[in-house]
Design an enzyme around this catalytic site. Sequence first.
Site, PDB file in Angstrom:
ATOM      1  N   CYS A 206       0.721  -1.274  -0.037  1.00 54.19           N
ATOM      2  CA  CYS A 206       0.137   0.144  -0.257  1.00 54.19           C
ATOM      3  C   CYS A 206       0.658   0.919  -0.365  1.00 54.19           C
ATOM      4  CB  CYS A 206      -0.735  -0.006   1.293  1.00 54.19           C
ATOM      5  SG  CYS A 206      -1.839  -1.477   1.778  1.00 54.19           S
ATOM      6  N   HIS A 341      -2.739   7.588   6.369  1.00 54.03           N
ATOM      7  CA  HIS A 341      -3.209   6.541   6.268  1.00 54.03           C
ATOM      8  C   HIS A 341      -4.798   6.411   5.733  1.00 54.03           C
ATOM      9  CE1 HIS A 341      -1.800   2.826   4.186  1.00 54.03           C
ATOM     10  NE2 HIS A 341      -2.346   2.060   5.288  1.00 54.03           N
ATOM     11  N   HIS A 379      -9.033   2.887  -1.248  1.00 55.02           N
ATOM     12  CA  HIS A 379      -7.838   2.723  -0.716  1.00 55.02           C
ATOM     13  C   HIS A 379      -6.927   2.125  -2.250  1.00 55.02           C
ATOM     14  CE1 HIS A 379      -4.185   1.546   0.953  1.00 55.02           C
ATOM     15  NE2 HIS A 379      -4.268   0.567   1.276  1.00 55.02           N
TER      16      HIS A 379
END
Length: 611
Positions: A206, A341, A379
């Site tokens: 990620c 995040h 995401h």
Amino acid sequence: MENNNTDRSDIIRKALEEIRRLKKQLEEKQESTFEPIAVIGMACRFPKGAQNPEKFWKALKNQEDLIGAVPEKRSEEILGGSWEGSPFLKEAGYLEEDIDAFDHRLFRFSPREAERTDPQQRLFLKVCWEALENAGYPPDSLRGSKTGVYAGVMLMEYMQQLASERKLTAQFEPYDVSGNGFSFMSGRASYFFGFQGPGMTTDTACSSSLVSIDQACKGLWMGDCDMALAGGVNLLLSQESTALFSSLNILSPECRSKSFDAEANGTVRGEGCGIVILKKLSDAQKAGDHIHAVIKASGVNQGGLSSGPTVPHGPSQEMLLKEVWKKAGISETGPDYIEAHGTGTEIGDPIEMNSIIHLLPKQRETPVYVGTVKSNLGHLEAAAGVAGFIKTVLALEHKKIPGNLHFNTPSAHINWEDSCIEIPKKTVEWESEKPRTAAISSFGLSGTNAHIVLQEYESPFSSDEETSKKALLWPLRFSARNQSCLRDQWAAFALFLKENENVNIKELSYSQNTSRADFKEKQMVWAASRDEALEILEAALADESDSVNIHGLWRSSNDVPEDIHSTQKIFAEWIAGKKIDWKTFYQGSNTRRIMVPNYQFREKVFGLKTT
């Protein structure tokens, strides 16, 4: 004896002076080496039509939810069996465009090669092209340059689909390698544009795209490249990956990321691509580039031994933020805004937020705003970091902080009482008496953390309203592979003019002419105002024969009048085939760069045949 002591003292004094001189020289060299990095261009393709920075900012400012149902074309790939009706598979952050569409002729692919190439690689190439145009660099103008490409990617779903097909056909093709290997994500871009700086592809899950931006900064600081393209790409080609991620208990059954909220129960997947163009600040200023913001410091570390290989490690996150803030010179107060995040998981959010709270002074005069782009578009995994980065750059430029979606009741697992943090529920003005600072975090599922500090940049250029009122003719150049493609450019530009009534014609001319690649077809529009430019383009579009003589339009050298002034002669030479350095032509014009429509790709659909 006294003379010996005097000599020794003199030697020591001279040695100390030399040490001070060398130390100062070293410090000056370090300051020069690690100067701020300028963000000079951006491009993105994000969910639900947020397909450029301007549309993306509008969605952020208006707090739009960009999560939606599976596109109809991809419905055939929905998992059945025990997964039928699974809440995790119902929605995600999907692109509006057809992800199989690609202008193979422009990017020099054969149809077969395009078909065997991962759509992620194809999308990455398109967004690289658009980012270069946004930065004011014609995509065909940097061959042989020390330009680096730093790409982030993490999923190999297309390669897996090709492997399944090969089991049935027993056919092996070289394009399956060059079209799908991770190294070719950056390598293909370097090859196509002719760059000779580093070409590096990163997979840290990620955090891949923010790590890529950090690596690009290091490449610029170390002299490996003079300019860098950095970012990442992520496409949701198979619902099997979503099913796998759901087994980790990190996905929300409501398919919404409720970051920092008491009801946070996981994240939702998204897709897209983002690219930023970077240079050392001094180089960008010297070249007259438009500077969106500057990177003050960046860093990367690893979570190390945590409670699990996919569990975030608070002390490591805190250590990284502390080090990067110190390098950026904000360790005492922290930044004004943090793009977290913020996945919205029950474990991840409290770990991240409590680490931030521990570093910030509780009695700070103004709050530190915290938000996350995942509340809007989900995401984006390998492209998540660059999505947060572009959001933050846009917030600095517009001096507004977008509101955070799905935040109603603060999580009880976050130590709000000891913090100066504020989660904006609505878009707020970003008030500040000093240069605004912001930080972006991206934490990989594999444990690799990245953090970057940005600062706003005050451009010395201002809109020249007086110039736009004068009856001067300003050139707008258009170029494409053929006349049909050229009409696509006209149509996009005409639509842009209709939607932007107050555009400055001088800025429009500068921004258009310095960013276009040269093709076989070359035409020129001359106009004194936005209205006149629109009138000429609409007349050209109405002429389906492309043969009617339209005042202000040069279709070829035959349309160039004999009595033209010296400036127009340069454009006449360009139409005749001469290569022009448009940056040099506009040098010293003190003109601000504005957004203009990107080149319009003429795309065909290239997908694997499932029959």
